[in-house]
Motif scaffolding. Structure first.
Motif, PDB file in Angstrom:
ATOM      1  N   LEU A  84       0.741  -1.266   0.076  1.00  0.00           N
ATOM      2  CA  LEU A  84       0.042   0.062  -0.088  1.00  0.00           C
ATOM      3  C   LEU A  84       0.927   1.372   0.107  1.00  0.00           C
ATOM      4  CD1 LEU A  84      -2.962   0.693  -0.074  1.00  0.00           C
ATOM      5  CD2 LEU A  84      -2.881   0.881   2.305  1.00  0.00           C
ATOM      6  N   LEU A  85       2.025   1.268   0.827  1.00  0.00           N
ATOM      7  CA  LEU A  85       2.946   2.467   0.841  1.00  0.00           C
ATOM      8  C   LEU A  85       4.053   2.257   0.103  1.00  0.00           C
ATOM      9  CD1 LEU A  85       2.526   2.834   4.627  1.00  0.00           C
ATOM     10  CD2 LEU A  85       1.746   4.665   3.017  1.00  0.00           C
ATOM     11  N   SER A 671      -4.680   2.755  -3.869  1.00  0.00           N
ATOM     12  CA  SER A 671      -4.471   1.452  -4.717  1.00  0.00           C
ATOM     13  C   SER A 671      -5.852   1.113  -5.128  1.00  0.00           C
ATOM     14  CB  SER A 671      -4.106   0.329  -3.655  1.00  0.00           C
ATOM     15  OG  SER A 671      -4.141  -0.774  -4.009  1.00  0.00           O
ATOM     16  N   TYR A 672      -5.805   0.664  -6.344  1.00  0.00           N
ATOM     17  CA  TYR A 672      -6.820   0.247  -7.145  1.00  0.00           C
ATOM     18  C   TYR A 672      -6.790  -1.119  -7.647  1.00  0.00           C
ATOM     19  CZ  TYR A 672     -11.042   0.199 -10.362  1.00  0.00           C
ATOM     20  OH  TYR A 672     -11.964  -0.098 -11.185  1.00  0.00           O
ATOM     21  N   ASP A 681      -0.864   0.965  -8.013  1.00  0.00           N
ATOM     22  CA  ASP A 681      -0.728   1.672  -6.645  1.00  0.00           C
ATOM     23  C   ASP A 681       0.034   3.028  -7.229  1.00  0.00           C
ATOM     24  OD1 ASP A 681      -1.342  -0.353  -4.618  1.00  0.00           O
ATOM     25  OD2 ASP A 681      -0.114  -1.618  -5.966  1.00  0.00           O
ATOM     26  N   ILE A 682      -0.421   3.894  -6.169  1.00  0.00           N
ATOM     27  CA  ILE A 682       0.410   5.344  -6.656  1.00  0.00           C
ATOM     28  C   ILE A 682       0.540   5.621  -5.065  1.00  0.00           C
ATOM     29  CG2 ILE A 682       0.188   7.589  -7.114  1.00  0.00           C
ATOM     30  CD1 ILE A 682      -1.689   6.787  -9.337  1.00  0.00           C
ATOM     31  N   THR A 683       1.895   6.189  -4.728  1.00  0.00           N
ATOM     32  CA  THR A 683       2.316   6.845  -3.509  1.00  0.00           C
ATOM     33  C   THR A 683       3.087   8.122  -3.751  1.00  0.00           C
ATOM     34  OG1 THR A 683       2.500   4.449  -2.596  1.00  0.00           O
ATOM     35  CG2 THR A 683       3.453   6.106  -1.374  1.00  0.00           C
ATOM     36  N   ALA A 706       7.225  10.440  -5.880  1.00  0.00           N
ATOM     37  CA  ALA A 706       6.082   9.849  -6.117  1.00  0.00           C
ATOM     38  C   ALA A 706       6.571   8.377  -6.723  1.00  0.00           C
ATOM     39  CB  ALA A 706       5.633  10.598  -7.308  1.00  0.00           C
ATOM     40  N   LYS A 707       5.744   7.332  -6.526  1.00  0.00           N
ATOM     41  CA  LYS A 707       5.866   6.000  -6.897  1.00  0.00           C
ATOM     42  C   LYS A 707       4.804   5.489  -7.574  1.00  0.00           C
ATOM     43  CE  LYS A 707       9.232   5.187  -3.279  1.00  0.00           C
ATOM     44  NZ  LYS A 707       9.585   4.344  -1.711  1.00  0.00           N
ATOM     45  N   PHE A 708       5.015   4.573  -8.528  1.00  0.00           N
ATOM     46  CA  PHE A 708       4.036   4.006  -9.354  1.00  0.00           C
ATOM     47  C   PHE A 708       4.102   2.600  -9.445  1.00  0.00           C
ATOM     48  CE2 PHE A 708       4.794   8.203 -10.609  1.00  0.00           C
ATOM     49  CZ  PHE A 708       3.791   9.133 -10.571  1.00  0.00           C
TER      50      PHE A 708
END
Length: 717
Positions: A84-85, A671-672, A681-683, A706-708
């Protein structure tokens, strides 16, 4: 804060005493009896478990139960939480665990875990698939790092304090047990074979990661699992926009596991974890000799397990392991000091630590005198062999000497359920060690007791109290280190007379768990604890010998300081590891979570202080007070999860070391899950680009990042 008994309990160091005192009444999780009050249910593979306190753990004892039922300061980080993170370092993974911090160097992927203000030299027992990680190199950073990428982790179990004495010698701070990925992380029970591919991209140096996993079940007779991880990170920028040089690295890693089930209740297992890191840096100060580093961190395990419901007397686990960590350094650019010694580019400096160990235990479940018992007996041992080959100036071999240390221990633990509202745990552990190298030999042994009492006066509220002792043998480096520091010049002296550290921990806590609090189906869980841990014969560096002056100009004779004192450092003394009589750490911790179906909120808080009881000086290893909270919402039939994590660190340590004021961080995540096979996920970490330095670290942490991530699964039933 609770006042400690001045001398605590001291037991015989004879191995015979371990058996004579075995029937010490105690207990917590006898599965048969405990199930009468709180059913134990293991979440199904791949289930989205938001309340980590409901996750199954075995770390504080050898019997399974949910974290919320554990009579100890324990926590679990699940794979779902890591995803999630989008954690890319161990510090990301453990950021929300109370009482825990991670010391890291931005220019080295190795990291060290701090639990309740204790770290270095094995004070925290770090396990990967049950195998000890005892690698250590002395420098200006942590003295006890390990290497593990978060993509390889399936679950982390943390126990704070010297209460997990069934998990090997030395853990006076606690235990951090990492389980790597397994076939159950990618396949549901009804799936026969499949594969999972994850791709990740990030800004601000987060770089690129690919994680390929595949597994197959061969009927009911066996299963196999394999994983390949490649991560390439670049130099990141801090909150001021300044680039942190040499914060890039490259990882290539592989993991293979198998399980064989030759007969009902029997299981044979094996694993091989191979990691190779490449990076370049100027040491942990950033100003020393520049080295190219190639680190190989490998862990091999082989185990046997027998467990069958119709045989409650035999729940046997046998495991052997072998871990190696090798850092092959090659000089890129020597510093001026190294240059005076004739060091040239390409000269080698190799650090290695190999640990060979085993762990055998059996739990018998039975009833006696109307009480339910879970009696566990076990033995464990490990041999550490450290070797330094230094053809690059000699400082590495002086500060991280070669040597060998043997650890052996045995324990007995009885978990007793007296009534549905009263349970206890009693344990004794025997430890012994031998250490040799450089013509020095040392040894010692001790028996450490533990007693825990849990009372549940009202359903859903359980109080517990614990008195536990721990024992840590001196490390190879603390005993054998001998050499001169390059600048300023002073000597570091060996100490063959170091005594082992003995911790005496007094702890009290309460576990809270309620369902259907405000609406049908919601859940509330919380663990609160207070502790005081007194460490006798605490080992730390102290100044010894006469005071002298040191020239600041390389090659300048010491005698010149009498004529030109302005060119010299004044008041320098030699250093030596010594027992400083007594250290005391105390504090409080909170971990709570509430899930109402449409969302969740978690809170983790830490209050802590520590000092040298003799001098009154603070202990630099004690982390600042901290609180973090995570809020998440589930939308579109739970397919979309969005939320934020807030972390606040106070300025309580800014005058101790790393003079940094308190700070606050904001992270966002989304999170989708399109279906059970495709998710994204995008963080966003450090949303407001805050400039800060984590306590004890040498470099500032990354600014806005940013993380993808995209995960795709294929499986066949």
């Amino acid at each position: 804060m609770i006042t400690f008994l001045r001398e605590g309990l001291r037991a015989s160091t004879s191995p015979l005493a371990l058996l004579v005192l075995a029937p010490l009444a105690s207990a917590s999780l006898c599965q048969t009896a405990h199930a009468q009050s709180v059913p134990v249910t293991q979440p199904a593979p791949n289930e989205d478990v938001t309340l980590e306190l409901d996750t199954i753990t075995v770390t504080s004892g050898k019997t399974e139960d949910r974290v919320i039922n554990d009579l100890a300061g324990s926590s679990v980080v699940t794979r779902r939480q890591i995803d999630l993170l989008q954690s890319s370092r161990i510090s990301d993974v453990l950021q929300g665990v109370p009482g825990v911090a991670v010391q890291e160097t931005g220019t080295d992927p190795g990291q060290a875990i701090n639990i309740r203000g204790l770290q270095d030299f094995g004070r925290v027992n770090v396990l990967v698939d049950g195998a000890r990680q005892d690698y250590q190199v002395s420098g200006h950073g942590a003295n006890g790092t390990f290497y593990l990428d978060p993509e390889l982790i399936g679950q982390v179990d943390v126990v704070r304090g010297p209460v997990a004495n069934v998990y090997g010698s030395g853990a006076i701070g606690g235990v951090a047990s990492f389980r790597t990925r397994t076939i159950d992380d990618i396949l549901n029970p009804d799936e026969r074979y499949g594969a999972v591919q994850r791709l990740g991209l990030g800004t601000n140096g987060a770089g690129f990661v690919t994680n390929s996993m595949a597994g197959a079940r061969i009927g009911t007779a066996a299963d196999v699992f394999g994983q390949f991880v490649y991560r390439n990170t670049g130099d990141y920028r801090d909150g001021n926009g300044d680039t942190v040089r040499d914060s890039d690295s490259e990882l290539t890693s592989g993991l293979f596991k198998f399980n064989l089930f030759p007969a009902d209740g029997h299981a044979l297992s094996g694993s091989a974890l191979l990691q190779n890191y490449s990076f370049t840096n100027n040491g942990d100060t950033g100003v020393g000799t520049r080295f190219r580093n190639d680190v190989a961190a490998n862990t091999y395990t082989l185990g046997y397990r027998f467990s069958r419901p119709d045989n409650p007397w035999l729940d046997l686990s046998v495991k052997g392991y072998y871990t190696t960590t090798d850092d092959h350094k090659r000089v890129v650019t020597p510093s001026s000091t190294y240059g005076y010694l004739g060091v040239e580019p390409g000269d080698p400096l190799d650090y290695s630590m190999a640990t060979l160990g085993f762990d055998i235990s059996n739990t018998s479940r039975f009833e006696a005198f109307g009480w339910g018992h879970a009696l566990t007996l076990g033995i464990d041992g490990a041999r550490d062999r450290g070797e330094t080959v230094d053809r690059a100036g000699g400082y590495g071999a002086a500060f991280t000497p070669s040597g060998e240390r043997n650890l052996f221990g045995g324990f007995v633990q009885d978990e007793v359920r007296f009534t549905p509202w009263l349970r206890a745990i009693g344990a004794l552990r025997f430890d012994s060690y031998e250490l040799n190298g450089g013509g020095i030999n040392a040894d010692g042994s001790r028996v450490s007791p533990k007693i825990t009492l849990g009372v549940e006066p009202v359903k859903g509220i359980e109080f517990y109290g614990t008195y536990a002792e721990g024992y840590r043998a001196p490390s190879i480096t603390e005993t054998l280190i001998q050499g001169s520091h390059p600048f300023p010049i002073f000597n570091i002296l060996p100490n063959p007379y170091l005594r082992p550290e003995v911790s005496r921990n007094l702890e009290g806590g309460v576990n809270l768990q309620y369902d259907d609090v405000w609406k049908a189906g919601d859940r509330f869980r919380a663990k609160i604890s207070v502790f005081q841990n007194r460490i006798d014969d605490f080992i730390d560096t102290v100044a010894v010998g006469p005071v002298y002056n040191v020239p600041v100009v390389p090659g300048m004779p010491v005698e010149a300081c009498a004529f030109a004192p302005y060119l010299c450092l004044i008041g320098i003394q030699d250093q030596q590891y010594q027992n400083i009589a007594r250290a005391r750490l105390q504090g409080a911790e909170l971990e709570a979570a509430y899930d109402w179906g449409g969302g969740f909120v978690t809170v983790a808080g830490t209050l802590m202080e520590g000092k040298n009881d003799i001098t009154g000086d603070p202990l630099n290893s004690v982390i600042p007070n901290r609180i973090s909270t995570t809020l998440g919402l589930r939308l579109f039939d739970d397919k979309l999860t969005v939320g934020t994590r807030l972390t606040f660190v106070d300025a309580s340590k800014k005058n101790v070391t790393n003079p940094t004021a308190g700070y606050g961080l904001v992270d966002l995540f989304a999170s989708y899950r399109y279906d059970e096979n495709i998710s994204g996920d995008i963080t966003i970490q450090n949303l407001f680009d805050r400039q800060y330095i984590q306590y004890l670290n040498s470099e500032p942490s990354p600014g806005l990042t940013a993380k993808f991530g995209l995960t795709v699964k294929f499986a066949s039933r």
